[in-house]
Design an enzyme around this catalytic site. Structure first.
Site, PDB file in Angstrom:
ATOM      1  N   HIS A  60     -28.896  23.971  35.040  1.00 18.45           N
ATOM      2  CA  HIS A  60     -29.074  23.633  33.644  1.00 18.45           C
ATOM      3  C   HIS A  60     -28.316  24.548  32.700  1.00 18.45           C
ATOM      4  O   HIS A  60     -27.610  24.056  31.826  1.00 18.45           O
ATOM      5  CB  HIS A  60     -30.529  23.480  33.216  1.00 18.45           C
ATOM      6  CG  HIS A  60     -30.573  22.800  31.883  1.00 18.45           C
ATOM      7  ND1 HIS A  60     -30.376  21.455  31.732  1.00 18.45           N
ATOM      8  CD2 HIS A  60     -30.628  23.296  30.628  1.00 18.45           C
ATOM      9  CE1 HIS A  60     -30.346  21.150  30.458  1.00 18.45           C
ATOM     10  NE2 HIS A  60     -30.501  22.244  29.765  1.00 18.45           N
ATOM     11  N   TYR A 113     -24.967  24.437  29.204  1.00 17.48           N
ATOM     12  CA  TYR A 113     -24.668  25.126  27.950  1.00 17.48           C
ATOM     13  C   TYR A 113     -23.329  25.814  28.018  1.00 17.48           C
ATOM     14  O   TYR A 113     -22.676  26.024  27.003  1.00 17.48           O
ATOM     15  CB  TYR A 113     -25.821  26.065  27.563  1.00 17.48           C
ATOM     16  CG  TYR A 113     -26.990  25.200  27.222  1.00 17.48           C
ATOM     17  CD1 TYR A 113     -27.006  24.510  26.017  1.00 17.48           C
ATOM     18  CD2 TYR A 113     -27.979  24.922  28.156  1.00 17.48           C
ATOM     19  CE1 TYR A 113     -27.994  23.603  25.743  1.00 17.48           C
ATOM     20  CE2 TYR A 113     -28.979  24.018  27.880  1.00 17.48           C
ATOM     21  CZ  TYR A 113     -28.981  23.360  26.669  1.00 17.48           C
ATOM     22  OH  TYR A 113     -29.945  22.442  26.401  1.00 17.48           O
ATOM     23  N   HIS A 119     -26.011   9.429  30.125  1.00 17.62           N
ATOM     24  CA  HIS A 119     -26.366  10.546  29.246  1.00 17.62           C
ATOM     25  C   HIS A 119     -25.297  11.637  29.263  1.00 17.62           C
ATOM     26  O   HIS A 119     -24.820  12.071  28.230  1.00 17.62           O
ATOM     27  CB  HIS A 119     -27.728  11.115  29.665  1.00 17.62           C
ATOM     28  CG  HIS A 119     -27.989  12.496  29.170  1.00 17.62           C
ATOM     29  ND1 HIS A 119     -28.256  12.769  27.856  1.00 17.62           N
ATOM     30  CD2 HIS A 119     -27.998  13.689  29.810  1.00 17.62           C
ATOM     31  CE1 HIS A 119     -28.421  14.080  27.712  1.00 17.62           C
ATOM     32  NE2 HIS A 119     -28.269  14.652  28.883  1.00 17.62           N
ATOM     33  N   PHE A 120     -24.894  12.078  30.468  1.00 23.12           N
ATOM     34  CA  PHE A 120     -24.004  13.242  30.434  1.00 23.12           C
ATOM     35  C   PHE A 120     -22.552  12.891  30.164  1.00 23.12           C
ATOM     36  O   PHE A 120     -21.764  13.773  29.863  1.00 23.12           O
ATOM     37  CB  PHE A 120     -24.210  14.188  31.616  1.00 23.12           C
ATOM     38  CG  PHE A 120     -23.904  13.649  32.976  1.00 23.12           C
ATOM     39  CD1 PHE A 120     -22.631  13.277  33.332  1.00 23.12           C
ATOM     40  CD2 PHE A 120     -24.916  13.564  33.926  1.00 23.12           C
ATOM     41  CE1 PHE A 120     -22.360  12.816  34.604  1.00 23.12           C
ATOM     42  CE2 PHE A 120     -24.650  13.097  35.202  1.00 23.12           C
ATOM     43  CZ  PHE A 120     -23.365  12.715  35.539  1.00 23.12           C
ATOM     44  N   HIS A 121     -22.192  11.616  30.199  1.00 21.87           N
ATOM     45  CA  HIS A 121     -20.851  11.311  29.690  1.00 21.87           C
ATOM     46  C   HIS A 121     -20.830  11.368  28.163  1.00 21.87           C
ATOM     47  O   HIS A 121     -19.767  11.525  27.574  1.00 21.87           O
ATOM     48  CB  HIS A 121     -20.349   9.958  30.203  1.00 21.87           C
ATOM     49  CG  HIS A 121     -19.813  10.045  31.607  1.00 21.87           C
ATOM     50  ND1 HIS A 121     -20.599   9.852  32.708  1.00 21.87           N
ATOM     51  CD2 HIS A 121     -18.579  10.341  32.085  1.00 21.87           C
ATOM     52  CE1 HIS A 121     -19.874  10.019  33.798  1.00 21.87           C
ATOM     53  NE2 HIS A 121     -18.645  10.319  33.452  1.00 21.87           N
ATOM     54  N   ARG A 136     -27.685   5.898  40.342  1.00 25.72           N
ATOM     55  CA  ARG A 136     -26.418   6.592  40.150  1.00 25.72           C
ATOM     56  C   ARG A 136     -25.816   6.881  41.525  1.00 25.72           C
ATOM     57  O   ARG A 136     -26.438   6.635  42.550  1.00 25.72           O
ATOM     58  CB  ARG A 136     -26.640   7.894  39.395  1.00 25.72           C
ATOM     59  CG  ARG A 136     -27.393   8.930  40.205  1.00 25.72           C
ATOM     60  CD  ARG A 136     -27.776  10.153  39.418  1.00 25.72           C
ATOM     61  NE  ARG A 136     -26.658  11.058  39.211  1.00 25.72           N
ATOM     62  CZ  ARG A 136     -26.806  12.359  38.908  1.00 25.72           C
ATOM     63  NH1 ARG A 136     -28.025  12.877  38.798  1.00 25.72           N
ATOM     64  NH2 ARG A 136     -25.770  13.130  38.723  1.00 25.72           N
ATOM     65  N   ARG A 137     -24.627   7.415  41.562  1.00 26.70           N
ATOM     66  CA  ARG A 137     -23.998   7.908  42.784  1.00 26.70           C
ATOM     67  C   ARG A 137     -24.032   6.891  43.907  1.00 26.70           C
ATOM     68  O   ARG A 137     -24.462   7.202  45.015  1.00 26.70           O
ATOM     69  CB  ARG A 137     -24.713   9.160  43.270  1.00 26.70           C
ATOM     70  CG  ARG A 137     -24.737  10.264  42.285  1.00 26.70           C
ATOM     71  CD  ARG A 137     -25.466  11.462  42.847  1.00 26.70           C
ATOM     72  NE  ARG A 137     -24.860  12.690  42.361  1.00 26.70           N
ATOM     73  CZ  ARG A 137     -25.276  13.893  42.665  1.00 26.70           C
ATOM     74  NH1 ARG A 137     -26.292  14.048  43.461  1.00 26.70           N
ATOM     75  NH2 ARG A 137     -24.671  14.955  42.199  1.00 26.70           N
TER      76      ARG A 137
HETATM   77  C1  HEM Z   1     -11.675   9.383  32.317  1.00 28.98           C
HETATM   78  C2  HEM Z   1     -12.822   9.166  31.985  1.00 28.98           C
HETATM   79  C3  HEM Z   1     -14.033   9.044  32.877  1.00 28.98           C
HETATM   80  C4  HEM Z   1     -14.440   7.976  33.624  1.00 28.98           C
HETATM   81  C5  HEM Z   1     -13.767   6.638  33.747  1.00 28.98           C
HETATM   82  C6  HEM Z   1     -15.658   8.362  34.284  1.00 28.98           C
HETATM   83  C7  HEM Z   1     -16.404   7.544  35.096  1.00 28.98           C
HETATM   84  C8  HEM Z   1     -17.446   7.953  35.889  1.00 28.98           C
HETATM   85  C9  HEM Z   1     -18.192   7.127  36.786  1.00 28.98           C
HETATM   86  C10 HEM Z   1     -17.980   5.634  36.979  1.00 28.98           C
HETATM   87  C11 HEM Z   1     -19.069   7.918  37.430  1.00 28.98           C
HETATM   88  C12 HEM Z   1     -19.887   7.528  38.617  1.00 28.98           C
HETATM   89  C13 HEM Z   1     -21.224   7.172  38.484  1.00 28.98           C
HETATM   90  C14 HEM Z   1     -21.924   7.075  39.830  1.00 28.98           C
HETATM   91  O1  HEM Z   1     -21.461   6.440  40.804  1.00 28.98           O
HETATM   92  O2  HEM Z   1     -22.988   7.655  39.855  1.00 28.98           O
HETATM   93  C15 HEM Z   1     -18.920   9.247  36.923  1.00 28.98           C
HETATM   94  C16 HEM Z   1     -19.658  10.343  37.323  1.00 28.98           C
HETATM   95  C17 HEM Z   1     -19.547  11.599  36.772  1.00 28.98           C
HETATM   96  N1  HEM Z   1     -18.705  11.978  35.741  1.00 28.98           N
HETATM   97 FE1  HEM Z   1     -17.326  10.826  34.854  1.00 28.98          FE
HETATM   98  N2  HEM Z   1     -15.953   9.650  33.944  1.00 28.98           N
HETATM   99  C18 HEM Z   1     -14.981  10.105  33.088  1.00 28.98           C
HETATM  100  C19 HEM Z   1     -14.909  11.350  32.480  1.00 28.98           C
HETATM  101  C20 HEM Z   1     -15.750  12.387  32.760  1.00 28.98           C
HETATM  102  C21 HEM Z   1     -15.709  13.659  32.105  1.00 28.98           C
HETATM  103  C22 HEM Z   1     -14.743  14.049  30.991  1.00 28.98           C
HETATM  104  C23 HEM Z   1     -16.655  14.416  32.684  1.00 28.98           C
HETATM  105  C24 HEM Z   1     -17.056  15.842  32.414  1.00 28.98           C
HETATM  106  C25 HEM Z   1     -16.410  16.681  31.703  1.00 28.98           C
HETATM  107  C26 HEM Z   1     -17.286  13.628  33.702  1.00 28.98           C
HETATM  108  C27 HEM Z   1     -18.294  14.074  34.526  1.00 28.98           C
HETATM  109  C28 HEM Z   1     -18.901  13.311  35.500  1.00 28.98           C
HETATM  110  C29 HEM Z   1     -19.900  13.827  36.396  1.00 28.98           C
HETATM  111  C30 HEM Z   1     -20.431  15.262  36.428  1.00 28.98           C
HETATM  112  C31 HEM Z   1     -20.293  12.745  37.198  1.00 28.98           C
HETATM  113  C32 HEM Z   1     -21.383  12.763  38.241  1.00 28.98           C
HETATM  114  C33 HEM Z   1     -20.970  13.076  39.587  1.00 28.98           C
HETATM  115  C34 HEM Z   1     -22.165  13.037  40.495  1.00 28.98           C
HETATM  116  O3  HEM Z   1     -23.160  12.342  40.213  1.00 28.98           O
HETATM  117  O4  HEM Z   1     -22.099  13.758  41.475  1.00 28.98           O
HETATM  118  N3  HEM Z   1     -16.724  12.394  33.709  1.00 28.98           N
HETATM  119  N4  HEM Z   1     -17.927   9.253  35.975  1.00 28.98           N
END
Ligand code: HEM
Ligand SMILES: [Cu+2]
Ligand SMILES: [Cu+2]
Lengths: 594, 173
Positions: free
Chosen positions: A251, A255, A402-404, A465-466
């Site tokens: 967490h 921050y 939420h985190f996006h 998710r995931r």
């Molecule tokens: C280019 C733009 C982005 C796209 C298209 C995108 C799309 C996605 C998608 C579709 C998921 C998967 C959801 C799943 O299967 O659970 C994901 C997960 C995630 N994204 Fe992005 N995202 C983008 C940018 C970002 C940015 C800028 C960050 C952080 C700075 C970020 C952090 C994460 C994280 C931490 C996860 C979760 C991974 C996990 O659950 O282990 N994403 N994103």
């Protein structure tokens, strides 16, 4: 004098008149710090670009819009790469660069020892490269690397030792970076006894204290448990204990993503809006609150965990809610600063002042839009934090929704916007492709509005998710709002726009990097106006870092002492779960995947 | 320290909201009696949960009172036992306590569209109780990444009319 000052404060496209040969750029004053900042930014932007490409692959694959690129079992290598590269490396390398700039600028001195700075940068980079190799090695059959354990690497899933060793090296690199900034500060302190700590340095130091306190958890997890486990030195781990150590860090790292954004919102956004910061003392109060409150809340990621007593969850929930306070205060300051700036630019009316803001300035537009999205992310975060409502959304697509909004926009878009302002100063080059930069924040904003609203709604319908697949044979998801196919389409379209946004950003940065230095004026002016209410109004006790660190440690001991004690009382490796290496396709998988 | 009047109003309003949030959660926990998953389930053997006192052979059992049932579920890569190969069946109008364990890595146990949503962590037993009023079918998904086949890990829960349930009772005493 007042007049000249004001002109500089409003001039974002035009600097003041320069004397012959004089340049305002940071790089001319502090070349060593500028170099380290550039290097950190280079790595950060590379991680962003690769992460964005992985992001679109995921968005298209899991919505079934286009799935020619990877197989569903490779989805998790992609997701691990996306999570690690974006949530850890893009953000923290950016922070390392921005904080190097901020300490040098606000203390008015270059790096104390440029070699040392290069050493911590090298260690961070080496660690990050090892982690990336372990992850992407998973795509290549001949290489024994495997690390699709996602960025949370929950034991007893087990990655290749290179993954954990790389993480550890990178972490030590961040510790040394903090030591570098602290050292600068101490030198400044011995030359400036009795003076108030400059605001940007104050922010860097409180953030780093928070980082030191919270990374202890993940360092113990990796060095005592996961690395030895992956090397076969120990036979088993207690999955609840390692998971608790992870979230003790997991967490506060949130921050660490946000603090660079807050740093920009407090010190740069007011100027870009055409005014100056409202209150320096309140900014300090906010950072102190983050330092003391952000670590003892990790159990709010474990509301759904067995083995953790409800009382501990309740303490974490209460702390979490109070942690809303510094964010509420920040929201006030950001909006008030924008309004103040807009009115000075001639804006008027209840809401009409907004029109007077410099929406065509990409640095301003990016930060303002990021702030707006952060408000939405804050509300969905309150739902996550609400201990019992949480079980409706726990581990559903709501969570990435939420985190996006928070890290994926509030932090990421602010970092991109800050780069438009800062990159010219650390390179001495005019920002190139200005027209592209002007539309980029809007592309990101629209893409995220589509993707995240659909993710939130899908989460409410129970979509997890995931996961690589949209459809489960035995499950049908019922949407309360809209339909599931419509949500999938929005996620895919939103994801495509986001990746376009990242590519536009990369194009501007690359073009600027390769541009000639030229003699012309920079498009930005590095002067930061004084706050309306300055540090002299802040009680002295705010600068007492020892006191705040001590309070933070006490709160951590209260929130974590007893639960950790009860987990290790039966032996730190008990209940003993043996490792389950990823990438070993077991017989069961063959059956299930057909 | 000088704090602007608007800023002070905002500060007080923010604190008020926070107290309100904490209050509603407390109300939900204490008055409405929404129970969290907590430590009551106790520990089990991390690879062989049926080995100890805490966990029975997976299946549906009669509970301590009429109308109460205990469902013992084992999660493993990539199935719920019971749940995946054969659905979990309980009668409508019953109170059901799920006892969920994992035998390998972390899994999730989410009854889609409800607030039955818990983690299965090797070595710990999760206990969740819910009431099922009407007969209908629910999907169960694993919502924590558990390996390359994670997206195949699903199952179902059938709430059947009480008459039908007696006919095909899987209840052992
Ligand atoms: C280019 C733009 C982005 C796209 C298209 C995108 C799309 C996605 C998608 C579709 C998921 C998967 C959801 C799943 O299967 O659970 C994901 C997960 C995630 N994204 Fe992005 N995202 C983008 C940018 C970002 C940015 C800028 C960050 C952080 C700075 C970020 C952090 C994460 C994280 C931490 C996860 C979760 C991974 C996990 O659950 O282990 N994403 N994103
Ligand atoms: Cu699973
Ligand atoms: Cu799973």
């Amino acid at each position: 004098m007042a007049h000249a000052h004001d002109e500089r404060a409003t001039g974002t496209a035009e600097g003041r008149e320069l004397a012959a040969g004089e340049r305002l750029a940071f790089v001319d004053q502090y070349p060593a710090a500028a170099r380290v900042t550039r290097l950190c930014f280079g790595v950060s932007f590379t991680a962003l670009l690769i992460g964005a490409v992985l992001g679109i692959v995921q968005a298209l694959h899991r919505t079934n819009v286009f799935r020619g690129v990877i197989s569903s079992s490779d989805y998790y290598s992609v997701l691990t790469g996306h999570g690690v590269l974006l949530a850890l490396f893009f953000t923290i390398f950016f922070l390392s660069g921005a904080f190097t700039w901020g300490t040098s600028r606000s203390l008015g001195r270059d790096l104390p020892n440029p070699r040392f700075s290069l050493a911590w940068f090298g260690l961070q980079l080496g660690g990050a490269a090892a982690v990336a190799a372990a992850i992407f090695g998973g795509f290549v059959g001949q290489i024994p690397f495997e690390a699709d354990v996602l960025y949370t690497f929950y034991a007893p899933l087990q990655a290749h030792p290179l993954f954990y060793a790389g993480l550890a090296a990178w972490l030590v690199g961040t510790w040394l970076a903090g030591a570098d900034w602290i050292r600068s500060y101490l030198r400044w302190r011995s030359d400036n006894r009795g003076e108030r700590v400059p605001l940007q340095t104050f922010m860097v130091l409180t953030t780093m204290l928070m980082w030191y306190i919270s990374t202890v958890g993940v360092a113990v997890e990796v060095l005592v448990f996961l690395l030895p486990l992956s090397m076969g030195l120990i036979e088993s781990v207690d999955p609840l204990l390692t998971r608790t150590l992870f979230w003790y860090f997991g967490h506060p790292v949130v921050y660490f993503w946000l603090m660079p954004a807050y740093f920009a919102w407090y010190t740069i956004l007011p100027k870009l809006a055409g005014g100056r910061l409202f209150s320096d003392p309140l900014a300090r109060v906010v950072f102190v609150l983050f330092l003391i409150l952000s670590t003892p809340v990790g159990f709010h990621h474990q509301y759904a965990d067995p083995g953790v007593a409800e009382g501990f969850k309740f303490v974490a929930m209460t702390n979490t809610m109070f942690l809303l306070l510094p964010s509420f205060l920040t929201a006030f300051t950001v909006v008030a600063s924008m309004e103040y700036g807009a009115r000075r630019r001639g804006g008027s009316g209840y809401f009409g002042w907004m029109k007077a803001l410099p929406w065509a300035n990409p640095a301003f537009a990016g930060m303002a839009l990021a702030g707006l999205m952060f408000a939405a992310g804050g509300f969905s975060g309150i739902v996550n934090a609400g201990m019992n409502i949480n079980s409706l959304v726990h581990n559903t697509l709501w969570v990435p929704g939420h985190f996006h909004l928070t890290v994926g926009t509030a932090s990421a878009l602010t970092m991109m916007a800050l780069s438009y302002w800062l990159y010219p100063q650390v390179t001495g080059k005019r920002l190139q492709l200005y027209g592209v930069a002007q539309v980029q924040p809007y592309v990101w904003f629209i893409g995220m509005a589509l993707m995240s609203n659909a993710m939130h709604r899908a989460g409410l319908a129970g979509v997890p998710r995931r996961t690589a697949e949209p459809q489960y044979d035995q499950v049908s998801f019922e949407a309360a709002l809209g339909s599931i196919p419509e949500m999938r389409l929005q996620i895919a379209v939103g994801g495509a726009l986001l990746t376009l946004g990242a590519a536009l950003f990369a194009a501007v940065m690359l073009a600027t990097w390769f541009a000639d230095r030229g003699r012309g004026r920079l498009r930005v002016d590095s002067h930061l106006p004084e706050p309306i209410s300055g540090p002299e109004d802040a009680p002295r006790v705010l600068d007492n870092f020892r006191l705040w660190a001590a309070i933070a440690v006490v709160l951590v001991a209260i929130a974590y002492g007893f639960p950790i004690f009860s987990m290790v009382a039966d032996g730190p490796f008990d209940p003993a779960a043996p490792p389950v290496p990823v990438g070993v396709v077991d017989a069961a998988l063959g059956v299930f995947l057909g | 320290m000088h704090v602007h009047r608007f800023e002070r109003i905002w500060l007080v309003a923010a604190l008020g909201m926070i107290v309100l949030f904490v209050g509603t959660v407390t109300y939900g926990a204490v008055v409405a009696g929404y129970g969290m998953v907590d430590a009551e389930g106790g520990q089990v053997d991390a690879t062989d949960p049926t080995d100890g006192e805490n966990f029975r052979e997976p299946g549906v059992y009669n509970g301590s009172e009429p109308g109460h049932y205990d469902v013992y579920v084992e999660t493993r890569r990539f199935a719920f036992v019971p749940g995946t190969a054969e659905p979990i069946r309980v009668p409508a109008g019953s109170t059901v306590t799920f006892h969920v364990v994992s035998v390998d890595v972390l899994h999730g146990f989410e009854v889609a569209g409800t607030n039955i949503n818990t983690m299965a962590i090797p070595g710990q037993k999760a206990v969740v109780t819910a009431e099922f009023d009407e007969a209908r079918e629910y999907g169960i998904v694993c919502n924590e990444y558990c390996g390359e086949g994670h997206h195949t890990m699903a199952g179902s829960l059938e709430v059947v009319p009480p008459g039908e349930f007696n006919a095909t009772a899987e209840v052992s005493a």
